[in-house]
Design a protein around this motif. Structure first.
Motif: not given
Length: 420
Positions: A193-216
């Motif tokens: 949900q956070l990754m798709q909150m375009n009305d409220y979030v201007d930018c996403l920055i993932p920090r972690g392993g390959a699985g997390l980053i690719q998921n985002v």
């Protein structure tokens, strides 16, 4: 696919947008004051934070977390002091919003100014390093941004205690508490949900392993700054000095193996390998490093085991190193181009022209000659701290400090001009 959003998450987004309107008008002195108070609050609440962290570490150990990841999760007095000092360093840095980037007058007599502005609301999705909670907050606030934090469930108690300390500082100076918000529900659906909150979030920055980053990267509709999986290489050229090579490789692998700038693959010229690889292997063995390699490596290092294809593309984040003997410079470059994640790459050589070729040939965020890759770090670069290491090319690349957390707008001042 339609996403059903949590009402609480939507409320957090609305509150974040409201806080963003406040923060973009906050003065340099106000931001400096709140960051220094945040540092004080971390120190004043150190025992409470350590107690919370102790519970997180205990739970993680019982759940079988790997030692290297436990090391990243653990907060001690030294790391808490570093968190506080990091906030103070950020407070002292030049405000990225305080001056115009460019200004000029066009042929119509219009004064055009390119002014830096905050990104707005930044979502940080990260894993088991609770120090990111303070670092990300400090950098986002200094650049005038609200931050929505979603840490890993393994660090939830630590993150809650840190954010509570940060909120004390915000309230003391009259900043909205909603400037820093932590998603405490471990439900993974909230991440989507956070990754798709375009009305409220201007930018996403993932920090972690390959699985997390690719998921985002694959599932976000909000713009993403991709931070790096660190499949980091060191290439030892045939002209390299052995002691220099040994010291750099040991530092890059052993000093802190659980971080993204630690070396994961070692390439060695055939000529250097025949003379020195056995000794280098013994030095790594003494540092408890597990070695895997090709047939040539295993002939020179008998205790090394077979390196499978996937191990040359793996970020181990542990005391493990993949080694390959290469015929020459060209083969080394081809290998790096095939397996590099674009994070940090290094060469050890005494040949000036080869060094310059390497700097030009390698397409990575940070490229080294005769130095450990462990220096890829925002604080080391003079940024005070970092929000992450970007491995992409648009907007930001490499260690991201304050400037990477801003955009810009154009302001136009006229005296009644109209366009003919």
């Amino acid at each position: 696919m339609t996403v059903e959003f949590s009402e609480k998450l939507i409320d957090m987004g609305k509150q974040a947008k409201e806080a963003a309107r406040f923060l973009r008008k906050a003065t340099t002195l106000e931001k400096k004051k709140v960051l220094n108070l945040m540092a004080d609050s971390i120190e004043e609440n150190a025992e409470k934070i350590k107690q919370a962290n102790y519970q997180d570490v205990l739970n993680a150990r019982e759940n079988g977390m790997a030692p290297a990841m436990l090391e990243r999760l653990t907060l001690d007095d030294k790391r808490l002091k570093a968190m506080a000092e990091g906030l103070r360093k950020i407070a002292q840095l030049e405000d990225p919003l305080a001056q115009a980037n460019k200004q000029w007058k066009n042929d119509n007599g219009l004064m055009i100014t390119q002014r830096p502005v905050p990104l707005g609301v930044i979502g940080i999705i990260y894993e088991s390093r609770p120090n990111v909670t303070a670092d990300a907050t400090g950098l986002c606030l200094k650049a005038g941004n609200v931050v929505l934090l979603r840490g890993g469930k393994e660090a939830i108690a630590s993150n809650e205690a840190i954010v509570e300390a940060l909120h004390m500082a915000l309230e003391e100076v009259g900043f909205p508490k909603e400037s820093v918000q932590l998603i405490t529900n471990p439900d993974r659906q909230l991440v989507t949900q956070l990754m798709q909150m375009n009305d409220y979030v201007d930018c996403l920055i993932p920090r972690g392993g390959a699985g997390l980053i690719q998921n985002v990267v694959k599932n976000a509709t909000v713009p993403v700054i991709e931070t790096g999986v660190g499949n980091v290489h060191i290439y030892i050229h045939e002209s390299a000095d052995y002691e220099t090579a040994r010291d750099i490789v040991l530092n890059a692998k052993i000093q802190r193996p659980s971080v993204c700038n630690a070396v994961e693959s070692l390439l060695v010229d055939q000529a250097f390998a025949e003379r020195y690889l056995s000794s280098l292997g013994n030095a790594l063995y003494d540092g408890n490093v597990e070695l895997v390699g090709d047939e040539k490596v295993r002939k020179l290092i008998p205790f090394a085991t077979v390196a499978h294809e996937e191990e040359y593309e793996t970020e181990f984040l542990d005391l493990k190193l993949a080694i390959k003997v290469v015929a020459n410079y060209d083969e080394a470059i081809q290998h790096i181009e095939k397996y590099s994640s674009g994070h940090s790459e290094a060469i050890i050589t005494s040949d000036y022209q080869i060094a310059q070729d390497f700097l030009n040939d390698i397409d990575a965020a940070v490229v080294y000659v005769n130095a450990s890759t462990r220096f890829t770090d925002g604080e080391v670069f003079g940024f005070g701290a970092e929000i992450g290491i970007s491995t992409q090319k648009l907007h930001a690349r490499g260690p991201m400090g304050l400037e990477a957390l801003t955009s810009y707008k154009y302001t136009i001042e006229g005296s009644g001009q109209i366009r003919e």
